[in-house]
Structures are given as structure tokens and as C-alpha cells.
Design an enzyme around this catalytic site. Sequence first.
Site, mmCIF file in Angstrom:
data_model
loop_
_atom_site.group_PDB
_atom_site.id
_atom_site.type_symbol
_atom_site.label_atom_id
_atom_site.label_comp_id
_atom_site.label_asym_id
_atom_site.label_seq_id
_atom_site.Cartn_x
_atom_site.Cartn_y
_atom_site.Cartn_z
ATOM 1 N N LYS A 178 15.852 21.073 -12.058
ATOM 2 C CA LYS A 178 15.152 19.841 -12.432
ATOM 3 C C LYS A 178 16.055 18.773 -13.041
ATOM 4 O O LYS A 178 16.937 19.071 -13.812
ATOM 5 C CB LYS A 178 14.053 20.168 -13.445
ATOM 6 C CG LYS A 178 12.807 20.752 -12.823
ATOM 7 C CD LYS A 178 12.096 19.701 -12.005
ATOM 8 C CE LYS A 178 10.640 20.021 -11.766
ATOM 9 N NZ LYS A 178 9.819 20.001 -12.948
ATOM 10 N N GLU A 231 9.333 7.919 -17.496
ATOM 11 C CA GLU A 231 7.984 8.435 -17.771
ATOM 12 C C GLU A 231 7.501 8.025 -19.159
ATOM 13 O O GLU A 231 6.363 7.602 -19.345
ATOM 14 C CB GLU A 231 7.974 9.960 -17.658
ATOM 15 C CG GLU A 231 8.188 10.455 -16.243
ATOM 16 C CD GLU A 231 8.428 11.963 -16.216
ATOM 17 O OE1 GLU A 231 7.456 12.709 -16.395
ATOM 18 O OE2 GLU A 231 9.583 12.382 -16.034
ATOM 19 N N HIS A 252 0.842 -1.222 0.000
ATOM 20 C CA HIS A 252 0.000 0.000 0.000
ATOM 21 C C HIS A 252 0.870 1.261 0.000
ATOM 22 O O HIS A 252 0.461 2.290 0.536
ATOM 23 C CB HIS A 252 -0.953 0.019 1.198
ATOM 24 C CG HIS A 252 -1.677 -1.266 1.406
ATOM 25 N ND1 HIS A 252 -2.889 -1.542 0.821
ATOM 26 C CD2 HIS A 252 -1.347 -2.376 2.104
ATOM 27 C CE1 HIS A 252 -3.277 -2.762 1.160
ATOM 28 N NE2 HIS A 252 -2.362 -3.292 1.935
ATOM 29 N N LYS A 289 -1.009 -5.400 -39.240
ATOM 30 C CA LYS A 289 0.437 -5.160 -39.337
ATOM 31 C C LYS A 289 0.944 -3.941 -38.577
ATOM 32 O O LYS A 289 1.971 -4.015 -37.898
ATOM 33 C CB LYS A 289 0.843 -5.077 -40.811
ATOM 34 C CG LYS A 289 1.131 -6.475 -41.363
ATOM 35 C CD LYS A 289 1.245 -6.517 -42.839
ATOM 36 C CE LYS A 289 -0.089 -6.545 -43.529
ATOM 37 N NZ LYS A 289 -0.970 -7.658 -43.117
ATOM 38 N N SER A 294 14.775 21.213 -17.195
ATOM 39 C CA SER A 294 13.594 21.990 -17.542
ATOM 40 C C SER A 294 14.064 23.319 -18.093
ATOM 41 O O SER A 294 15.094 23.854 -17.679
ATOM 42 C CB SER A 294 12.748 22.201 -16.281
ATOM 43 O OG SER A 294 12.050 23.423 -16.369
HETATM 44 N N1 ARG Z 1 -1.848 -6.844 -48.015
HETATM 45 C C1 ARG Z 1 -2.659 -7.962 -47.694
HETATM 46 C C2 ARG Z 1 -2.741 -8.128 -46.184
HETATM 47 O O1 ARG Z 1 -1.876 -7.658 -45.560
HETATM 48 C C3 ARG Z 1 -2.093 -9.215 -48.268
HETATM 49 C C4 ARG Z 1 -3.125 -10.257 -48.522
HETATM 50 C C5 ARG Z 1 -4.049 -9.745 -49.552
HETATM 51 N N2 ARG Z 1 -4.941 -10.707 -50.041
HETATM 52 C C6 ARG Z 1 -5.955 -10.342 -50.794
HETATM 53 N N3 ARG Z 1 -6.699 -11.265 -51.220
HETATM 54 N N4 ARG Z 1 -6.195 -9.101 -51.100
HETATM 55 O O2 ARG Z 1 -3.640 -8.721 -45.640
#
Ligand code: ARG
Length: 457
Positions: free
Chosen positions: A281, A288, A154, A323, A275
Site C-alpha cells: 500500500k 484524503e 461524467h 471564535k 498499511s
Molecule cells: N469574550 C467576549 C466575546 O468574545 C468578549 C465580549 C464580552 N462582552 C460582554 N459584554 N460580556 O464575545
Amino acid sequence: MKLWDSRFQEGLDKFIEEYTESISFDHKLLEEDITGSIAHLKMLNKCGIVNDEEYAKIEKALLEILEEGKKIEKFPIEYEDIHTWVESKLKEKVGNIAGKLHTARSRNDQIVLDEKLYIRRKIKEIVNELEELQKTIIEHAEREIDALLPAYTHLQHAQPISLAFHLMAYFYMFERDIDRFKTTLKRHNKCPLGSAACCGTSIPIDRFTTSRILDFDEPTENAMDTVASRDFILEVLSNCAITMINLSRLCEEIVIWNTDEFSFIKLSDRVTTGSSIMPQKRNPDVAELTRGKAGRVIGNLVSLLVTLKGLPLSYNRDLQEDKEPLFDSIETTINAIKAVNIMLKEATFLRENMRKQLEKGYVEAADVAEYLVKKGVPFREAHRIVGKIVNYLDRQNKKFKELSLEEYKKFCDLFEKDVYEISDVEKIVDSKKSYGGTSRELLREQIKNVKMKKNWQ
Ligand code: ARG
């Protein structure tokens, strides 16, 4: 250039082309894309689908494309994605036989492969960086074994511990992070290639060969699952988030320890900033920022969870959205581990200030209770007695060691002279010999074993 435009009469709208492209970020998968293509090519050759001459030509061209691609800073978005770019380059170099490489392969299984290979490469980096950080922790732990401070619950003084004990807590947190990344790799070490669009193929390919070439344990079992699933990425994002949370907790402690109020740690000039207004500072920016970046990495996990929720089988373009969170979480996590390691490596612990905190409050209280337990008093009763003593000390403005034996005996006649040994914090720390406790003897042994196990002598 598109891979699919033969049935279309009009080209893609310029804005839509930009809206749908992924090459601006999936170019990071260039190396994996080429590795996967060469493995697929080898398999096609073995199965008699591509002859030796074609094989040699295509492989040579792919290796050249890799070198050329590495030099490109900005890939033209007309190519849509990295797979399209590689295939177009291949066609420029070897002509129509380039098309053979796409036999029994679709971008749907190709992207899963690229991502799996990328994750494999990056997890190695993450594990390495985590182990570097663990080494720094161990170095400090060995050096600071005699530095004592209060453990907190705590955020209140609890009981005395060795600083090595506190630091080793993080060692074990990072050890589990490493394990999580490794088991994720192991669980998903199955080759997606040859799943084709989503149902497999009528062409007589050999997925086991591709799998072997690429160092997978076996091919994935179901083509639909293969192209539709991203739970392997969810796991990586979750592992990154957990690692960031562990880093963030360490950073939060560093922020607290670095305050004027605590002053348990001094960070080096090389990792602190000043700072523009207040010359006194020394801001713990690395700590952070890491705490802050943890938020983004958690967001990346949530982002993909939401993308996948309610997505029907099998491949849908939504999956392209996996991605950016993946790349961001991985890069952010690697950089955060590195930065925290640099900050910690050069930090100095201010032992005297830690020690001073042990003088305040009643950190011996639990040990006085355990003293009575060893004399046969049930723990709850001992706790009650010591609670009363603390109350008395508070009113008298005294410490345990200032209490006379007579005063002690007023609370319980089992108190004897040896109760004064408890005011020695070293002894208190070393008495915690239960497995996983803070005794310095245990800690020395533990650190020795860890180093042996990790081969860090
Ligand atoms: N750029 C696409 C992705 O990252 C690759 C696969 C695309 N496939 C498709 N049928 N358009 O998912």
C-alpha cells in the site's frame, strides 16, 4: 478578577466560570488586543483624555504585557477573556490610571476590532500560501505541457487535452479564492473601536484618528451594527470553505489518479503512508485528509450561521461562539494549502499511462464532427453522423484511424483523406485555439502572461 463584579455579592460558580470563559481560546488575539489598545490610547491622548505622562506609562506597560503574554502557555480562566487579562495586568503595573484605557471602549467593540485585525493578518498568510501553491501548479504546467490525457466529463473520456490545461484549471480556481479573501478584507476595512457597548459615547473621542492609526479606511457607521454583526466572519468562513472545497476536488482527483486503475500520478514517499497489514500500500493520506477536513470547515460556517440566525441586536454572549470556528477554519485552511502544496510539489505525473488512455475509446469523435462542420454540415447533423460511426466502430471493434476512407464515405461523402489528421492527438489538442481552449500555443502564452502579471519570472 472580573471587570464587572462591583454590584455582585457572590463570586461566580466555579463550573459556570469554566463554562463561560473564552480566554482558553481568545488568547490567540493577544497581539491584536494590545495593538488596538495602544491605538485607542493614542487617540485618547490626542483628545486630551489621557495626558502625555499617563500615555507613556500605559503604552510601556502594554508592550511589556505583550511580551509576558507571549510566554504564557495556559492563561488562568479566572480572567474570563484576553481583554480582562490585559487590563488586570495593566492595573498591576500602572495602578488606577489603567482604568482610563477603557474610556469610551467596551469589550463589545474591542472584540470586533481584535477579530478584524486577526483576520487581516491571517488572510495575508492564506493568500501567500495560495500563491505558493499556484507557483507549484505553474511549474508542473510548464513541465507537463506536452503530456496529453483525456479530459473527463461524467468521469468518462471526453476529449484530449494537455495536462497543463487540467492543472491550470486549478490555478484559476485558487486565483478566485485569493480574490474572495481580498475583497472580504476590503469590504470590512472599517474600524469598530469607539462604538463602545452599542450606542457610541458621550465622551468627545475621535474615531477617525483610531481608524487611521489602525490602517482602516474609516470608522464603522453604526455602533449597534458594529457590535452585533459578524458577517465579516461569515465571509471569511465561507471563503475558507470554498477554498477547502477547491482543494478537496484537487485531492479527489489525486486520489483517483493515484489508484492502480488510473496510475496517472506517483506521490513521493514523504507524503504517503503504508498499511500495517498490506505491504504493497501507498496511501494518499494528505489528499484524503484534506478532503475530510473540508467537511469540518464547511461545518464551521454552518455553525456560525446558525448562531447568528434569530439573534436580536445588539451584542449577545452567543457571539463569543464565533471564535472557535474562525480560528479552526483559518488554521485548517492554511495547513491544508501547505500540505497539498508539499504533496503536489513532489508528485510525478505518469505521462505514458495518461497517453495510453487516449488510445482507448473514441476521444476524437467530437473533432470528427467538427471536421464535418468545417465542410458545411450543420453541427447537429455532423453529431448524428459521427454517432453512427462510433456505433459502427464499436461493433467492428475498430478505432477511428482504422477506418478506410470508403467506410468513412458510407456515412458521409464529404469525408476526405485529411480526416486521418484527426487521429493525431497532438493536432487535436493544438486545434483548440478558441479563447480558453487547450491548444499548447495558447497555454504557453497564458502561463507566460500569468507569470508576468504575478511577477514570478
Ligand atoms: N469574550 C467576549 C466575546 O468574545 C468578549 C465580549 C464580552 N462582552 C460582554 N459584554 N460580556 O464575545
